[in-house]
Design a protein around this motif. Structure first.
Motif, PDB file in Angstrom:
ATOM      1  N   LYS A 170       0.844  -1.201   0.000  1.00  0.00           N
ATOM      2  CA  LYS A 170       0.000   0.000   0.000  1.00  0.00           C
ATOM      3  C   LYS A 170       0.879   1.251   0.000  1.00  0.00           C
ATOM      4  O   LYS A 170       0.745   2.137  -0.849  1.00  0.00           O
ATOM      5  N   THR A 171       1.784   1.314   0.975  1.00  0.00           N
ATOM      6  CA  THR A 171       2.652   2.480   1.134  1.00  0.00           C
ATOM      7  C   THR A 171       3.527   2.689  -0.100  1.00  0.00           C
ATOM      8  O   THR A 171       3.650   3.808  -0.614  1.00  0.00           O
ATOM      9  N   THR A 172       4.121   1.622  -0.566  1.00  0.00           N
ATOM     10  CA  THR A 172       4.987   1.692  -1.752  1.00  0.00           C
ATOM     11  C   THR A 172       4.197   2.215  -2.948  1.00  0.00           C
ATOM     12  O   THR A 172       4.682   3.048  -3.723  1.00  0.00           O
ATOM     13  N   LEU A 193      -2.003   7.679   6.833  1.00  0.00           N
ATOM     14  CA  LEU A 193      -2.982   7.371   7.878  1.00  0.00           C
ATOM     15  C   LEU A 193      -2.529   6.185   8.736  1.00  0.00           C
ATOM     16  O   LEU A 193      -3.340   5.581   9.440  1.00  0.00           O
ATOM     17  N   ASP A 194      -1.262   5.836   8.667  1.00  0.00           N
ATOM     18  CA  ASP A 194      -0.779   4.688   9.422  1.00  0.00           C
ATOM     19  C   ASP A 194       0.066   5.146  10.602  1.00  0.00           C
ATOM     20  O   ASP A 194       1.065   5.852  10.408  1.00  0.00           O
ATOM     21  N   PRO A 195      -0.326   4.767  11.838  1.00  0.00           N
ATOM     22  CA  PRO A 195       0.475   5.151  13.009  1.00  0.00           C
ATOM     23  C   PRO A 195       1.941   4.733  12.877  1.00  0.00           C
ATOM     24  O   PRO A 195       2.813   5.306  13.528  1.00  0.00           O
ATOM     25  N   ILE A 203      -4.420   8.514  -0.262  1.00  0.00           N
ATOM     26  CA  ILE A 203      -4.449   8.235   1.174  1.00  0.00           C
ATOM     27  C   ILE A 203      -3.915   6.835   1.446  1.00  0.00           C
ATOM     28  O   ILE A 203      -4.459   5.840   0.922  1.00  0.00           O
ATOM     29  N   ASP A 204      -2.842   6.738   2.260  1.00  0.00           N
ATOM     30  CA  ASP A 204      -2.236   5.446   2.602  1.00  0.00           C
ATOM     31  C   ASP A 204      -2.894   4.906   3.869  1.00  0.00           C
ATOM     32  O   ASP A 204      -2.794   5.512   4.939  1.00  0.00           O
ATOM     33  N   CYS A 205      -3.553   3.767   3.764  1.00  0.00           N
ATOM     34  CA  CYS A 205      -4.277   3.190   4.889  1.00  0.00           C
ATOM     35  C   CYS A 205      -3.445   2.166   5.662  1.00  0.00           C
ATOM     36  O   CYS A 205      -2.583   1.502   5.089  1.00  0.00           O
TER      37      CYS A 205
HETATM   38 MG   LIG Z   1       1.947   0.650   4.719  1.00  0.00          MG
END
Ligand SMILES: [Mg+2]
Ligand SMILES: Nc1ncnc2c1ncn2[C@@H]1O[C@H](COP(=O)(O)OP(=O)(O)OP(=O)(O)O)[C@@H](O)[C@H]1O
Ligand SMILES: Nc1ncnc2c1ncn2[C@@H]1O[C@H](COP(=O)(O)OP(=O)(O)OP(=O)(O)O)[C@@H](O)[C@H]1O
Ligand SMILES: [Mg+2]
Lengths: 248, 248
Positions: free
Chosen positions: B16-18, B39-41, B122-124
């Motif tokens: 997702k992030t990549t 949006l990821d802690p 938006i990165d979940c």
């Molecule tokens: Mg990620």
């Protein structure tokens, strides 16, 4: 009394589930009585053992919210016993958030049955929320599977901090068994660099050998097996067996 | 008005992030004004852009719990603008769980600033909790990165169900842009089987091309770059550029 291991890492997709299933299978093959606990609402461990999470009447969720005894929920899968998860477990998180002493919920669920086993392996979801904290509180030791890549590196320090908090507040005896390098790419410098970096910064013990990346390991769940059963002569099966011996 | 994409998949480590970072970089290179929302802690996207999440004075968490305007929190990173995350964001989840209308929290945070951008990504985090639901409520469309392996397969149906719920209750206009096959292993039958399986069972559109697995993509974050910047001629960079063109 069994040795209870929480297999934890809040980073996603670092082979927590794969490691729990493979270590469990290897330990059972060595003669141990093994209990696997699936704490992930996505129920990948449950699925991986050939149990359909969507067809379950009851899962560990019912132990948390309806006080169903674990002995009535566990299911036999080959040489292993599984306390399965289902999507209901997402409801457990919400339920537990509102309860005093929630960190001890899993410990209480396991207390009546753990004496029947030599080893318990708990598969944690990719978060440091109430389910993972419960696993850390119920465990004797933590196994940290780690994908040796840049985006996984940061999470380990945070996990170690969380383990310190658990030691301080809910489980003073909690130890760290060590880090397992998973999906390891031996061909690049990066993997070894990340591993050495983490070891030197955190002082954590690195369990050997690393488990190398191999497409056969990712295929094993389709056969509802861990690599240890699916391809016993495979290098990954051998690696997990050598790791399992160090956990007894 | 920009096109707002939620990049979501509750399975961990499916890129997702990549994907957010790579698509964002590719769109910016095409001339779009791009906003990335972490949006990821665990703040992997923030880290990946070269921003230190632990050194931030403020993150999107402060927008949620202290009503700090997003315009005071965003930070410029190269050609992109980032609304960063930090570990505080774990506190946002708890805070939002107690609030009425929590699904709309992110939408409200983005409303005053989204007009400054052509695309928002938006990165979940790897969960279907309140942060992901907020992203789905704020988005025009969902992009589903998918690792084509057995353990990832089950999650897609569940995600599609969650998207239906969001359409029913908080965002009737939400579309699914499609599935992106990430870390694709072209050498095995398994990857293509899982992809075809998911497409036929869910009817989801599969965006082409797949992004092949390559060690260089995993190394890019160490250079605080996405593969698109790190190695523009690399096959992964080319794949993400071709995917980005379809999102405009
Ligand atoms: Mg990620
Ligand atoms: N050594 C390996 N080689 C190749 N693939 C692997 C290996 N170990 C695990 N995998 C695959 O990588 C993917 C991620 O592994 P797994 O689901 O076990 O990680 P996880 O940490 O439990 O993920 P989550 O955070 O979502 O719970 C799975 O598809 C799995 O089959
Ligand atoms: N095409 C690729 N080839 C090789 N490695 C990749 C590829 N895409 C992503 N990766 C690497 O795989 C790992 C997981 O990717 P990433 O962190 O982007 O997934 P994620 O879905 O955001 O994870 P999480 O669920 O923890 O948020 C990272 O180390 C990343 O650098
Ligand atoms: Mg898992």
């Amino acid at each position: 009394m069994p040795k209870v291991y929480a297999v934890a890492n809040q980073k996603g997709g670092v082979a927590k589930t794969t490691t729990v299933h493979a270590l469990g299978t290897a330990l059972a093959a060595l003669g141990d009585r093994v209990l696997l606990v699936d704490l992930d609402p996505q129920a990948c461990l449950t699925f991986s053992t050939g149990t359909d999470p969507d067809a379950l009447e009851r899962s560990v969720h019912d132990c948390f919210v309806r006080d169903v005894p674990a002995v009535d929920v566990v299911t036999k899968v080959g040489d292993l016993v599984l306390l399965p998860a289902s999507i209901d477990l997402a409801g457990s998180e919400l339920f537990l958030l509102g309860k005093t002493g929630r960190e001890f919920a899993l410990k209480k669920v396991l207390a009546p049955i753990k004496g029947d086993y030599d080893v318990v392996l708990i598969d944690c979801p990719p978060s440091l929320g109430v389910l993972t904290i419960g696993a850390l509180t119920a465990a004797d030791a933590v196994i940290i599977p780690m994908q040796c890549e840049a985006l996984s590196e940061r999470g380990v320090a945070q996990l170690v901090e969380t383990i310190s908090d658990v030691r301080e507040f809910t489980n003073p005896a909690l130890e760290i068994a060590g880090v397992i390098a998973t999906m390891f790419d031996g061909r690049t410098v990066e993997g070894r660099r990340v591993l050495d970096d983490v070891a030197s910064k955190t002082g954590l013990r690195v369990l050997e050998p690393p488990v190398k990346r191999s497409v056969r390991i990712a295929e094993a769940p389709t056969a509802h097996r861990s690599i240890v059963d699916h391809a016993p002569k495979h290098a990954g099966a051998e690696a997990y067996r050598r790791l399992a011996e160090q956990l007894r």
